[in-house]
Design a protein around this motif. Structure first.
Motif, PDB file in Angstrom:
ATOM      1  N   GLN A   1      -0.425  14.773   2.106  1.00 56.77           N
ATOM      2  CA  GLN A   1      -1.110  16.056   1.896  1.00 56.77           C
ATOM      3  C   GLN A   1      -0.118  17.111   1.417  1.00 56.77           C
ATOM      4  O   GLN A   1      -0.418  17.945   0.574  1.00 56.77           O
ATOM      5  CB  GLN A   1      -1.787  16.520   3.186  1.00 56.77           C
TER       6      GLN A   1
ATOM      7  N   ARG B   1       0.837  -1.195   0.000  1.00 58.90           N
ATOM      8  CA  ARG B   1       0.000   0.000   0.000  1.00 58.90           C
ATOM      9  C   ARG B   1       0.873   1.246   0.000  1.00 58.90           C
ATOM     10  O   ARG B   1       1.964   1.258   0.569  1.00 58.90           O
ATOM     11  CB  ARG B   1      -0.900   0.013   1.237  1.00 58.90           C
TER      12      ARG B   1
ATOM     13  N   ARG C   1      -4.430   3.886   1.921  1.00 60.64           N
ATOM     14  CA  ARG C   1      -4.602   2.435   1.888  1.00 60.64           C
ATOM     15  C   ARG C   1      -4.712   1.899   0.465  1.00 60.64           C
ATOM     16  O   ARG C   1      -4.987   0.735   0.256  1.00 60.64           O
ATOM     17  CB  ARG C   1      -5.827   2.034   2.709  1.00 60.64           C
ATOM     18  N   ASP C   2      -4.506   2.774  -0.529  1.00 66.19           N
ATOM     19  CA  ASP C   2      -4.563   2.325  -1.913  1.00 66.19           C
ATOM     20  C   ASP C   2      -3.265   1.651  -2.324  1.00 66.19           C
ATOM     21  O   ASP C   2      -2.221   1.860  -1.721  1.00 66.19           O
ATOM     22  CB  ASP C   2      -4.793   3.519  -2.850  1.00 66.19           C
TER      23      ASP C   2
ATOM     24  N   ARG D   1       0.351  17.185  -1.954  1.00 64.02           N
ATOM     25  CA  ARG D   1      -0.920  17.528  -2.604  1.00 64.02           C
ATOM     26  C   ARG D   1      -1.595  16.351  -3.284  1.00 64.02           C
ATOM     27  O   ARG D   1      -2.025  16.440  -4.424  1.00 64.02           O
ATOM     28  CB  ARG D   1      -0.703  18.649  -3.615  1.00 64.02           C
TER      29      ARG D   1
ATOM     30  N   PRO E   1      -4.829  14.508  -3.387  1.00 63.31           N
ATOM     31  CA  PRO E   1      -6.185  14.778  -2.892  1.00 63.31           C
ATOM     32  C   PRO E   1      -6.737  13.591  -2.111  1.00 63.31           C
ATOM     33  O   PRO E   1      -6.401  12.452  -2.395  1.00 63.31           O
ATOM     34  CB  PRO E   1      -6.994  15.008  -4.183  1.00 63.31           C
ATOM     35  N   ALA E   2      -7.548  13.904  -1.113  1.00 62.14           N
ATOM     36  CA  ALA E   2      -8.177  12.876  -0.280  1.00 62.14           C
ATOM     37  C   ALA E   2      -7.136  11.926   0.289  1.00 62.14           C
ATOM     38  O   ALA E   2      -7.311  10.714   0.291  1.00 62.14           O
ATOM     39  CB  ALA E   2      -9.235  12.104  -1.064  1.00 62.14           C
ATOM     40  N   ALA E   3      -6.025  12.510   0.774  1.00 64.81           N
ATOM     41  CA  ALA E   3      -4.898  11.696   1.229  1.00 64.81           C
ATOM     42  C   ALA E   3      -5.305  10.684   2.285  1.00 64.81           C
ATOM     43  O   ALA E   3      -4.811   9.569   2.314  1.00 64.81           O
ATOM     44  CB  ALA E   3      -3.798  12.601   1.769  1.00 64.81           C
ATOM     45  N   LYS E   4      -6.223  11.088   3.154  1.00 66.83           N
ATOM     46  CA  LYS E   4      -6.635  10.192   4.245  1.00 66.83           C
ATOM     47  C   LYS E   4      -7.190   8.881   3.699  1.00 66.83           C
ATOM     48  O   LYS E   4      -6.952   7.820   4.265  1.00 66.83           O
ATOM     49  CB  LYS E   4      -7.706  10.872   5.096  1.00 66.83           C
ATOM     50  N   ASP E   5      -7.940   8.974   2.621  1.00 62.39           N
ATOM     51  CA  ASP E   5      -8.548   7.755   2.070  1.00 62.39           C
ATOM     52  C   ASP E   5      -7.568   6.994   1.190  1.00 62.39           C
ATOM     53  O   ASP E   5      -7.684   5.794   1.014  1.00 62.39           O
ATOM     54  CB  ASP E   5      -9.776   8.110   1.220  1.00 62.39           C
ATOM     55  N   ARG E   6      -6.611   7.717   0.652  1.00 63.93           N
ATOM     56  CA  ARG E   6      -5.787   7.078  -0.371  1.00 63.93           C
ATOM     57  C   ARG E   6      -4.565   6.368   0.182  1.00 63.93           C
ATOM     58  O   ARG E   6      -3.891   5.669  -0.561  1.00 63.93           O
ATOM     59  CB  ARG E   6      -5.360   8.101  -1.427  1.00 63.93           C
TER      60      ARG E   6
END
Lengths: 307, 327
Positions: free
Chosen positions: B131, B102, B143-144, B134, B136-141
């Motif tokens: 973040q 991840r 775990r990608d 930059r 975007p939506a780092a919190k969600d990403r």
């Protein structure tokens, strides 16, 4: 020439559908499910494991108990698979044999991987002298007639460990010591290819230790083929055990080994074929199931098969 | 780090991939290294981390980082040094991230490798790092997996890994080549901002002159493993003295050009590093060569304050270069 660069807001939170999380294993599982044969194999293996587990706590009769009825009795309501030449309940012994089979198969796959993976990683990652030495041993081992060595090992180990009668552990060790090369060679090839990949280089540039490179970057990326190889080691080990036991060189009586059971019924094959048929059918179905699953896994992990 | 002095002479086998290159970089400075493929740009950068691929070796010279000589470090010292003091960003973010781990974990990993942060601190710093670059939506990403990221985002993630240990030198090896133009601009912007915030120096390796013009304080032009010209960006772009630099600039279209000038291509290929021509290494392709160029290699001499060029002729001595080059 240089144009004004668009500035991206750092706190820009986009609302979009997150793609479904796909891991190596879940991806492979999805493709495995589409493969009918592999699915059938998986179900059979599942039954095998369940049977093995049940046999630990319960079998219709104790597997070693003789004369629960007339010897050579064909299948009946009380004994669905009949009785053998010593009047033992064959169904109970098949169940007990499932446990032996699972132990030998899984144990061997684990030991083979434990030997093969580190050696393969070292050879592929460090190359040079390390590789020369390890590859030398791999090739030497391939040249040795493995069955002969395994037989000798069974006896030597049994003596050395004072394990008389010979146990499952001895069979596992003898098998693993003669068949570790497939995994080692596979892992070596994977490591050779993966060590050149840029993410490994990138990790090295950020100061990762060799161990971290191997454990985090190379091994996980080679996991698919390793699992496939290990799966194919299971039926090979099971067959090896059955073969030894059939010859009377494996697990001694009254251990309910399928191979030994087939040997037991061998003499009465003319008039009581069920004694031979039960263990051989169980063995064949098991071997086939593992091979189907192995094939299925190989296809499932192969990115080129992705549709 | 005040003064990074780099001097070395590398030879891969009998091939001199980099020959007698020396330069220095001050803290916070952004230096561009330009040149064609095979001119030794990447080898120069790799030797800073002592990661020359086999069978290459640093056979001569010193690489001073502050007081320490990179070439003399023990293996453990150099490992600490990599990532901690110098971080590198690669050309192709598609292949530089481990596909089975991840994104968040890989950034975390980069920090843990140097024990500058505890495991817990590293975990907490992952999202802010993403973040900061930059995403975007780092919190969600976090775990990608890498394949769920676009090219630009992966490059941002690579940069996050690179700067997570707050290195004082960032080496960006053609960081935008694999990206499309709009993403390129924002990545460049990001590198500039980060270098400012971290007071970190940047070495930008590229063959894109526009990038150099927009980002760098100083330029080093390499050809056939040698520096042929170096100086402040402004001076180099306005008054290139080496014919190679001049040709490079003339081979690119310019938006701000008033009258239409013809683009001038550089004929031929860079020399085979194994069979180097005698004299000036550029003379077989040079439109302005004189007899001396065939036999004697020019030194890297100062032509203007801060600007050096390796040429016997120098462009300022040529009356009408455009006309001469067209022939």
């Amino acid at each position: 020439m240089a144009q004004a660069a668009p500035v991206i807001q750092p706190d820009l939170e986009l609302s979009y559908e997150m793609p479904e999380q796909v891991t190596l294993l879940s991806d492979a599982w999805r493709r495995l499910r589409r493969n009918r044969l592999a699915l059938v194999g998986a179900v059979i293996i599942g039954l095998l494991f369940i049977t093995a587990l049940i046999s630990i706590v319960w079998t219709p009769y104790p597997t070693w108990l003789q004369a629960v009825g007339p010897t050579y009795q064909p299948p009946s309501a009380a004994h669905p698979l009949g009785l053998d030449q010593a009047g033992r309940d064959i169904l109970s012994r098949i169940m007990g044999g499932a446990l032996i089979t699972v132990q030998v198969g899984v144990g061997s796959a684990i030991i083979v991987s434990l030997i093969g993976i580190p050696l393969g990683l070292l050879a592929g990652f460090y190359r040079g002298k390390v590789d020369t030495v390890i590859s030398f041993f791999i090739n030497i081992w391939y040249g040795i007639p493995d069955l002969l060595v395994a037989l000798i090992l069974v006896f030597v180990l049994s003596d050395a460990l004072h394990l008389i009668p010979r146990g499952v552990l001895v069979i596992i060790i003898a098998f693993s010591l003669t068949r570790w090369m497939d995994v080692a060679r596979l892992v070596r090839g994977q490591a050779l290819a993966l060590r050149e990949r840029e993410f490994v280089e990138a990790a090295r540039m950020s100061g990762a230790r060799d161990f971290a490179l191997l454990a985090r970057h190379i091994l996980p990326n080679a996991l698919g083929p390793i699992i496939v190889q290990a799966t194919f080691a299971i039926p090979a080990a099971v067959l090896f055990e059955a073969f030894l036991s059939f010859l009377g060189l494996g697990l001694p009586s009254p251990t309910p080994s399928w191979g030994a059971m087939a040997a037991d019924g061998y003499h009465g094959m003319d008039f009581a074929p069920h004694i031979v048929l039960a263990p051989t059918i169980a063995l064949s179905v098991t071997l086939m199931a593992f091979n189907w699953v192995g094939d299925g896994l190989r296809d499932a992990f192969d990115p080129r098969m992705r549709r | 780090m005040q003064d990074l002095k780099v001097q070395f002479f590398v030879s891969g086998g009998t091939v001199n991939a980099v020959d007698g290159v020396s330069f220095e970089i001050d803290r916070g400075e952004i230096v561009g290294i330009v040149g064609e493929s095979g001119s030794g740009k990447t080898m120069t950068a790799l030797s800073l981390l002592r990661l020359i691929p086999e069978p290459g070796r640093i056979t001569n010279g010193r690489i001073l980082y502050g007081e320490k000589d990179v070439a003399q470090m023990t293996d453990e010292e150099i490992r600490e040094f990599r990532g901690n003091e110098i971080a590198m960003i690669f050309q192709d973010p598609m292949t530089s991230l481990n596909p089975v781990l991840r994104i968040g974990f890989q950034v975390e990993e980069a920090m843990i490798a140097h024990q500058r942060f505890s495991n817990k601190q590293a975990k907490e710093r992952v999202v802010p790092m993403l973040q900061r670059v930059r995403i975007p939506a780092a919190k969600d990403r976090v775990r990608d997996y890498p394949h769920q990221f676009s090219g630009g985002m992966r490059q941002r993630a690579m940069i996050a890994m690179g700067v997570s240990n707050e290195p004082s030198l960032l080496i960006a090896d053609e960081p935008t080549t694999a990206l499309d133009v709009t993403v390129q601009a924002s990545i460049i912007e990001l590198i500039r901002d980060l270098s400012r915030e971290l007071r970190a120096s940047v070495i930008l390796i590229t063959h894109n002159m526009a990038l150099v013009a927009s980002l760098c304080n100083r330029v080093i032009v390499m050809y056939a493993g040698r520096i042929v010209e170096q100086g402040p960006t402004r001076a180099i772009f306005k008054n290139p003295q080496h014919p190679y630099t001049w040709s490079l600039l003339r081979s690119m279209p310019r938006v701000d050009e008033k009258e239409k000038e013809r683009l001038i291509s550089i004929k031929g290929l860079p020399p085979d590093l194994g069979k180097m021509p005698p004299g000036c290494k550029f003379h077989p392709r040079c439109k302005f060569r004189v007899d001396r160029c065939f036999t004697e290699e020019p030194p890297l001499d100062e032509v203007d304050p801060g600007q050096r060029a390796r040429c016997w002729v120098l462009m300022k001595n040529i009356a009408n270069p455009e006309a001469q080059a067209q022939t």
